[in-house]
Design a protein around this motif. Sequence first.
Motif, short mmCIF file in Angstrom:
data_model
loop_
_atom_site.label_atom_id
_atom_site.label_comp_id
_atom_site.label_asym_id
_atom_site.label_seq_id
_atom_site.Cartn_x
_atom_site.Cartn_y
_atom_site.Cartn_z
N ALA A 1 -6.62 14.65 9.65
CA ALA A 1 -6.42 15.22 9.75
C ALA A 1 -6.10 13.61 11.28
O ALA A 1 -6.15 14.43 12.41
N ALA A 2 -6.38 12.90 10.97
CA ALA A 2 -5.72 12.25 12.33
C ALA A 2 -3.96 12.35 12.23
O ALA A 2 -3.32 12.03 13.08
N LEU A 3 -3.18 12.50 11.14
CA LEU A 3 -2.25 12.42 10.68
C LEU A 3 -0.92 13.20 10.86
O LEU A 3 -0.36 14.16 11.36
N VAL A 4 -2.13 14.65 11.17
CA VAL A 4 -1.49 16.35 10.86
C VAL A 4 -0.65 16.58 12.87
O VAL A 4 -1.63 16.00 13.87
N GLY A 5 0.49 17.30 11.93
CA GLY A 5 0.59 17.03 13.98
C GLY A 5 1.56 15.56 14.52
O GLY A 5 2.02 15.98 16.19
N MET A 6 1.34 14.77 14.01
CA MET A 6 1.47 13.16 14.60
C MET A 6 2.11 12.43 14.43
O MET A 6 2.38 11.44 13.35
N PRO A 7 3.23 12.83 13.70
CA PRO A 7 4.31 11.55 13.66
C PRO A 7 4.17 10.32 13.91
O PRO A 7 4.65 9.36 12.99
N GLY A 8 4.12 10.03 15.40
CA GLY A 8 4.02 8.56 15.64
C GLY A 8 2.62 7.57 14.87
O GLY A 8 2.45 6.83 14.52
N ASN A 9 1.68 8.81 14.77
CA ASN A 9 0.89 8.47 14.04
C ASN A 9 1.81 7.85 12.79
O ASN A 9 0.40 7.05 11.91
N ALA A 10 1.75 8.98 12.30
CA ALA A 10 2.79 8.44 10.57
C ALA A 10 2.86 6.64 10.70
O ALA A 10 3.16 6.07 9.53
N ARG A 11 3.78 6.58 11.58
CA ARG A 11 4.51 5.88 11.43
C ARG A 11 3.18 4.80 11.71
O ARG A 11 4.09 3.16 10.95
N VAL A 12 2.82 4.61 12.50
CA VAL A 12 1.50 3.15 13.13
C VAL A 12 0.99 3.49 11.56
O VAL A 12 0.81 2.79 10.78
N PHE A 13 0.77 4.60 10.56
CA PHE A 13 -0.08 4.31 9.01
C PHE A 13 1.22 3.76 7.87
O PHE A 13 0.07 2.95 7.62
N GLU A 14 2.10 3.77 8.73
CA GLU A 14 3.16 3.04 7.30
C GLU A 14 3.07 1.32 8.20
O GLU A 14 2.75 0.71 6.97
N GLY A 15 3.03 0.92 9.03
CA GLY A 15 3.12 -0.19 9.44
C GLY A 15 2.09 -1.42 9.24
O GLY A 15 2.19 -1.98 9.25
N ALA A 16 0.78 -0.44 8.91
CA ALA A 16 -0.06 -1.33 8.69
C ALA A 16 -0.56 -0.77 7.11
O ALA A 16 -1.70 -1.62 6.42
N GLU A 17 0.69 -1.04 6.75
CA GLU A 17 0.42 -0.79 5.20
C GLU A 17 -0.30 0.67 4.74
O GLU A 17 -1.69 0.23 3.49
N GLY A 18 -0.23 1.33 5.42
CA GLY A 18 -1.34 2.45 4.43
C GLY A 18 -1.38 3.03 3.36
O GLY A 18 -1.82 3.89 2.56
N LEU A 19 0.69 3.06 3.31
CA LEU A 19 0.49 3.91 1.96
C LEU A 19 -0.07 2.61 0.59
O LEU A 19 -0.17 3.24 -0.34
#
Length: 331
Positions: free
Chosen positions: A171-189
């Motif tokens: 829900a935090a990432l849907v429709g928010m590409p910028g949030n997805a980049r923050v997620f990736e930068g925080a080693e979310g994957l």
Amino acid sequence: MEHLLALSFTSLSSRHPLKIRKGLRQIEGLLAQICLSSSPPRHSTPSKRQSLALPFPNTNPPAPSQRSLQDLHTDPAFLEFLRLQDSFTSNIATRILELLNSILSTKSHPASTTTPIITLALSILLGLLLLHPPSRLLFQRQGHMNILLDLLDPRGSPPEVLSQTLLVLVAALVGMPGNARVFEGAEGLATVVSVFKAQGRDVTVNQEVRFRVLEFLYFYLMPEGPSVGSAMEKQQQQKEPQSQSRSSTQSLVGDQQQSQSSSPVKVSETIKSDGSGSGSGNSSSNSTSGGDQGQIRSIGSKQALLGRHLGNVGELVEDLRRNAPFGLTAF
């Protein structure tokens, strides 16, 4: 409504678990009142309305019915709720994140006490992100994103917390590409994949967690589009405003014009002034809206990133193309 939120926020700031749960239940009750309707049909005749009020033996009152989004968007109570969520002082998602951060930082209570509180808080946060999409802008701060990632600890979080956190993350990432980049930068994957691999050692107990991880990975690999904020700005430019009062979603995405909101401090303005909206060193932007160029990743790029932590990612992509989950019709 504003007074009730203030009372619940006071309870959430308490150190006593019972008071915290009371505050969460108050918020949950408010959301239930807004989203559910227990009123009789509009076209009932007076005799029918009177008969509905008569007590009958061995019968229970009708359960509240779920209201459609169309009904919600014309309901004054829901519009007032959105207006309050637009303001920083009344934004529920902000208080929930503060509560979760406090629980993770102090660890002054046993897991048997904190687990129900965390699960309920995540459930409320999930509903808020769906009802009020601009609250997703909070996760442009890496600190807020890290709260969710810290909960994805297979050694310290029970399965129900892991499953609920993964739903909130979607829900935090849907429709928010910028949030997805923050997620990736925080080693979310790497964090999500570690949950998948750890739970694989005990499939019978944690089947739902594995399912939620796969569900999240399918979601992550889907094509990205413009952010919620950009879409709202384009719609606003195409039509004239019908009234002087602005919706909470319009003012939260970062519009700098004068607002009718009761609070002069907006969540989006706080995120902009903080300067920590970008948690990725790749191509993310500090802009909360209108800055999608350079933020949207291709499926191939995301496949390569995920492939650093998980094998056979190509099979997931092929399965995504073949079966089109989540109603996906174009790839």
